[in-house]
Write an enzyme that holds these catalytic residues in place. Structure first.
Site, PDB file in Angstrom:
ATOM      1  CG  HIS A  40       9.884  14.952  10.549  1.00  0.00           C
ATOM      2  ND1 HIS A  40       8.814  15.796  10.367  1.00  0.00           N
ATOM      3  CD2 HIS A  40       9.402  13.867  11.208  1.00  0.00           C
ATOM      4  CE1 HIS A  40       7.733  15.245  10.920  1.00  0.00           C
ATOM      5  NE2 HIS A  40       8.058  14.079  11.423  1.00  0.00           N
ATOM      6  N   GLY A 133       1.405   4.824   9.248  1.00  0.00           N
ATOM      7  CA  GLY A 133       2.710   5.406   8.916  1.00  0.00           C
ATOM      8  C   GLY A 133       3.318   4.791   7.669  1.00  0.00           C
ATOM      9  CB  SER A 137      -2.646   9.777   2.525  1.00  0.00           C
ATOM     10  OG  SER A 137      -2.701   9.529   3.868  1.00  0.00           O
ATOM     11  CD  GLU A 169      -0.914  13.884   1.931  1.00  0.00           C
ATOM     12  OE1 GLU A 169      -0.967  13.022   1.024  1.00  0.00           O
ATOM     13  OE2 GLU A 169      -0.332  13.689   3.008  1.00  0.00           O
ATOM     14  CG  ASP A 181       4.836   9.906   2.438  1.00  0.00           C
ATOM     15  OD1 ASP A 181       5.992   9.558   2.725  1.00  0.00           O
ATOM     16  OD2 ASP A 181       4.050  10.424   3.244  1.00  0.00           O
TER      17      ASP A 181
HETATM   18  C1  GLA Z   1       4.955  12.012   6.469  1.00  0.00           C
HETATM   19  C2  GLA Z   1       4.892  13.004   5.311  1.00  0.00           C
HETATM   20  C3  GLA Z   1       6.208  13.026   4.520  1.00  0.00           C
HETATM   21  C4  GLA Z   1       7.397  13.195   5.452  1.00  0.00           C
HETATM   22  C5  GLA Z   1       7.311  12.242   6.642  1.00  0.00           C
HETATM   23  C6  GLA Z   1       8.401  12.505   7.660  1.00  0.00           C
HETATM   24  O1  GLA Z   1       5.052  10.717   5.991  1.00  0.00           O
HETATM   25  O2  GLA Z   1       3.846  12.663   4.441  1.00  0.00           O
HETATM   26  O3  GLA Z   1       6.154  14.031   3.561  1.00  0.00           O
HETATM   27  O4  GLA Z   1       7.534  14.530   5.867  1.00  0.00           O
HETATM   28  O5  GLA Z   1       6.063  12.321   7.304  1.00  0.00           O
HETATM   29  O6  GLA Z   1       9.630  12.175   7.146  1.00  0.00           O
END
Ligand code: GLA
Length: 389
Positions: A40, A133, A137, A169, A181
């Site tokens: 985050h 997690g 995506s 996205e 990501d």
């Molecule tokens: C998801 C989002 C990322 C990032 C994380 C938290 O994976 O896709 O962009 O914000 O949460 O670190």
């Protein structure tokens, strides 16, 4: 090519032939990711330190006559399992929902940036769990982006592809995520973590070989599923924007001293900002350890990150907290929740000799609560997206 990747490439080529007749022109792969630390922080211009997994999404693709894009995925269920064909010009944000919004959103985003595409067929498969997690995506967007750009002669540098995937996205799928990501999927290198400055786009590859310290990284899928479109992620993002405004800084990245957030009157906002400021500091500390070749000392930073995500940012979930506690009690060096939160996976740094103790301890803690046993896998820092065939 790893045996597992070769197998899934064969499978997706078989699926392409069965759905469309004829051979695909190529097969592309993009990996899922683990975020070592820096959670985050990406959407506030902060620092992240992810690495790529050996598993991910595979796309077999070929050009087709006409101006439509066809997608099919082995992962889709029910009606969504059929081939979905949409004219390229009909692609607009909100026009497509479900899993198909990711590859079709990628086509939209490339076109919106002025890159011409024409008829294309895609068959998609994955050896990465969805919603765990691990950024399935982003892997789907990035594998699609490589396939589309290579097939249609679109020349775009990888950081730019990451930005276009992120736009797909945000605007087409409607998930207000950051850039981590997609950058991880596209830019990571085997045996390394990627230090990414989300404000400037600057990157540094840092060697990550926990085995040199007798350690192993494990990913524990807690089985709880999350959705980044359910509003809670967006709420955290808004809180960060609000804190940035009230603190009169350009980005929370500019707040280096955690005590500087004391000026925020609202205790919840203060906690949110405190997480981001301290997390950026932990990323810098972790990066310094990797630069020194001392991954053995990462443990406490991971555990502090978890505590901050749980108590300050309030995005952890019960099964993650239980897994982290059980792992630490069983001798893990550090552990933390990963990704956006409210479901997904936990990362554990454990002595290699203690893998089964840690896995057993988590399984026992889950069984005691009548939760399904979590899947535990070793996470080896692997290579980023590439063409397989
Ligand atoms: C998801 C989002 C990322 C990032 C994380 C938290 O994976 O896709 O962009 O914000 O949460 O670190």
């Amino acid at each position: 090519m790893a045996v597992a990747t070769a197998k899934i490439a064969d499978r997706v080529v078989g699926a392409y032939r069965a759905r469309y007749g004829g051979e695909p022109e190529g097969v592309w792969f993009a990996p899922g990711r683990v975020n070592l630390i820096g959670e985050h922080t990406d959407y506030t211009g902060g620092l992240v330190l992810p690495f790529a997994l050996p598993v991910g999404v595979v796309v077999a693709a070929g050009r087709a006559p006409g101006e439509a894009i066809a997608v099919w995925s082995s992962q889709a269920r029910g009606d969504a399992h059929d081939v979905r064909e949409v004219p390229l010009r009909a692609l607009t944000p909100g026009a497509v929902g479900g899993w198909a919004a990711y590859p079709l959103g990628m086509a939209w985003s490339l076109r919106a940036a002025g890159h011409p595409l024409s008829g294309t067929r895609l068959a998609i498969d994955a050896d990465l769990p969805m919603g765990a997690g691990l950024s399935s995506s982003a892997a789907l967007e990035c594998a699609t982006a490589l396939a589309l750009s290579e097939l249609h002669g679109v020349r775009v540098a990888r950081p730019e592809i990451a930005a276009l995937a992120s736009r797909a996205e945000n605007e087409f799928v409607g998930a207000p995520t950051g850039i981590m990501d997609q950058s991880a999927a596209l830019l990571c290198r085997a045996g390394h973590a990627l230090l990414l400055d989300c404000r400037t786009g600057a990157t540094e590859e840092l060697p990550l070989n926990p085995a040199t310290a007798g350690l192993t990284l494990l990913v524990v899928d807690t089985g709880a599923r999350h959705a980044l479109t359910d509003g809670r992620y967006a709420q955290r993002r808004r809180s960060c924007e609000e804190a940035t405004r009230l603190l009169r800084v350009a980005s929370l990245r500019d707040v280096v001293d955690a005590d500087d957030v004391a000026g925020l009157a609202d205790p919840e906002l203060r906690r949110r900002a405190r997480h981001v400021v301290t997390e950026n500091r932990r990323v810098l500390a972790a990066a310094a350890l990797l630069r020194r070749g001392a991954p053995g000392d990462l443990g406490p930073l991971l555990t502090e990150s978890h505590a901050s995500l749980r108590d300050n940012f309030e995005v952890s979930w019960r099964r993650a907290d239980v897994a982290v506690e059980a792992a630490l009690l069983a001798g893990a060096a550090g552990a933390r929740m990963m990704g956006g939160g409210f479901g997904g996976s936990v990362l554990v740094l454990t002595p290699a000799a203690g893998i089964s103790q840690v896995a057993d301890a988590i399984a026992i803690a889950y069984a005691r609560r009548r939760w399904p046993a979590p899947a535990v896998a070793v996470a080896a820092p692997s290579a980023g997206a590439r063409r397989l065939r």
